[in-house]
Design a protein around this motif. Sequence first.
Motif, PDB file in Angstrom:
ATOM      1  N   GLU A  36       0.847  -1.158  -0.027  1.00 18.67           N
ATOM      2  CA  GLU A  36       0.030   0.182  -0.059  1.00 18.67           C
ATOM      3  C   GLU A  36       0.759   1.183   0.067  1.00 18.67           C
ATOM      4  O   GLU A  36       0.403   2.340  -0.599  1.00 18.67           O
ATOM      5  N   VAL A  37       1.879   1.313   0.821  1.00 18.93           N
ATOM      6  CA  VAL A  37       2.745   2.439   0.794  1.00 18.93           C
ATOM      7  C   VAL A  37       3.466   2.542  -0.693  1.00 18.93           C
ATOM      8  O   VAL A  37       3.412   3.729  -1.128  1.00 18.93           O
ATOM      9  N   ASP A  38       3.717   1.743  -1.123  1.00 18.80           N
ATOM     10  CA  ASP A  38       4.501   1.637  -2.454  1.00 18.80           C
ATOM     11  C   ASP A  38       3.568   2.077  -3.703  1.00 18.80           C
ATOM     12  O   ASP A  38       3.691   3.244  -4.208  1.00 18.80           O
ATOM     13  N   ALA A  39       2.147   1.818  -3.460  1.00 18.55           N
ATOM     14  CA  ALA A  39       1.053   2.457  -4.438  1.00 18.55           C
ATOM     15  C   ALA A  39       0.602   3.700  -4.187  1.00 18.55           C
ATOM     16  O   ALA A  39       0.707   4.480  -5.121  1.00 18.55           O
ATOM     17  N   LEU A  40       0.731   4.065  -2.880  1.00 11.17           N
ATOM     18  CA  LEU A  40       0.481   5.579  -2.492  1.00 11.17           C
ATOM     19  C   LEU A  40       1.596   6.258  -2.972  1.00 11.17           C
ATOM     20  O   LEU A  40       1.168   7.562  -3.600  1.00 11.17           O
ATOM     21  N   ALA A  41       2.725   5.808  -2.936  1.00 16.15           N
ATOM     22  CA  ALA A  41       4.032   6.528  -3.278  1.00 16.15           C
ATOM     23  C   ALA A  41       3.823   6.880  -4.604  1.00 16.15           C
ATOM     24  O   ALA A  41       4.434   7.938  -5.329  1.00 16.15           O
ATOM     25  N   VAL A  42       3.497   5.692  -5.608  1.00 16.72           N
ATOM     26  CA  VAL A  42       3.401   6.033  -7.030  1.00 16.72           C
ATOM     27  C   VAL A  42       2.363   7.047  -7.552  1.00 16.72           C
ATOM     28  O   VAL A  42       2.511   7.899  -8.323  1.00 16.72           O
ATOM     29  N   GLU A  43       1.228   7.033  -6.767  1.00 16.99           N
ATOM     30  CA  GLU A  43       0.333   7.931  -6.883  1.00 16.99           C
ATOM     31  C   GLU A  43       0.610   9.432  -6.600  1.00 16.99           C
ATOM     32  O   GLU A  43       0.288  10.496  -7.254  1.00 16.99           O
ATOM     33  N   LEU A  44       1.384   9.468  -5.391  1.00  9.82           N
ATOM     34  CA  LEU A  44       1.945  10.860  -4.950  1.00  9.82           C
ATOM     35  C   LEU A  44       2.915  11.290  -6.174  1.00  9.82           C
ATOM     36  O   LEU A  44       2.759  12.574  -6.395  1.00  9.82           O
ATOM     37  N   ASP A  45       3.621  10.612  -6.938  1.00  5.11           N
ATOM     38  CA  ASP A  45       4.460  10.984  -8.074  1.00  5.11           C
ATOM     39  C   ASP A  45       3.523  11.696  -9.192  1.00  5.11           C
ATOM     40  O   ASP A  45       3.720  12.683  -9.767  1.00  5.11           O
TER      41      ASP A  45
END
Length: 268
Positions: A36-45
């Motif tokens: 989830e952290v990784d998916a959120l980090a991608v969306e933040l980008d």
Amino acid sequence: MASFKKYRVGGKFKLSHIDPDDTPFCEGDEASQRAEVDALAVELDELQDLLHAEGRRKLLLVLQGMDTSGKDGTVRWVFSRTSPLGVRVSAFKAPTVDERARDYLWRCHAVVPRTGEIMVWNRSHYEDVLVPVVEGWIDKAEAKRRYAQINDFERLLTETGTVVVKCMLHIDKDEQRERLQARIDTPGKQWKFSMDDLEVRTKWSAYQQAYQNALGATSTDHAPWYVVPANSKRHRNVMIAQLLVKTMRQMKLKAPPPDPALKGMIVK
């Protein structure tokens, strides 16, 4: 889905009512949480890319917390997939001689985010209503004046296009002890340890009270404070990443409309 409402500072706020062990934003096992952290980090980008393309607004993330609360770790994980071109970090240390010769907000205004940019403050202007209060360098009247000045400063930022998100990373004294001990016991991490950390630790209760006073006085509609239960590092990361994604979605960022002059253009 957990709600941020409980953790947003307001009304009859009491820091002691927030349990640092809480993990309301974590679901599933460790692998799921990391994913989830990784998916959120991608969306933040992706959201930062839109922020840059829009070219009108900025975002400022303020991170505060006791020593070892995880400010560096938050930056490392939450922005792990964001382009370095779009995120800038400023770490606030003890003021230099040059900075002390000016008002305490001078060094802060020098590093506010540029248009289209996410700026992260690792510590911030709030150090000037924490350390001086605990050490007795300023009295209650001066602290109250500074709270008002900070609110005005943040209002200026928001009225000129900056969205401000402030997070206090909340750990308990036992968790800090374990993290400090781990630094001492691990040769590769000893560079993170300072004897000053132990001196500050003796004033734990005074700092908790100073935080409660500062957060209560400066959590506003235009620049709210959120208390992040941070004994769990994964929970800390998930909660802050979710908060930032939610905030940026609410900004309704959009890329500029297509340029009619480019319609049908073929590059040869």
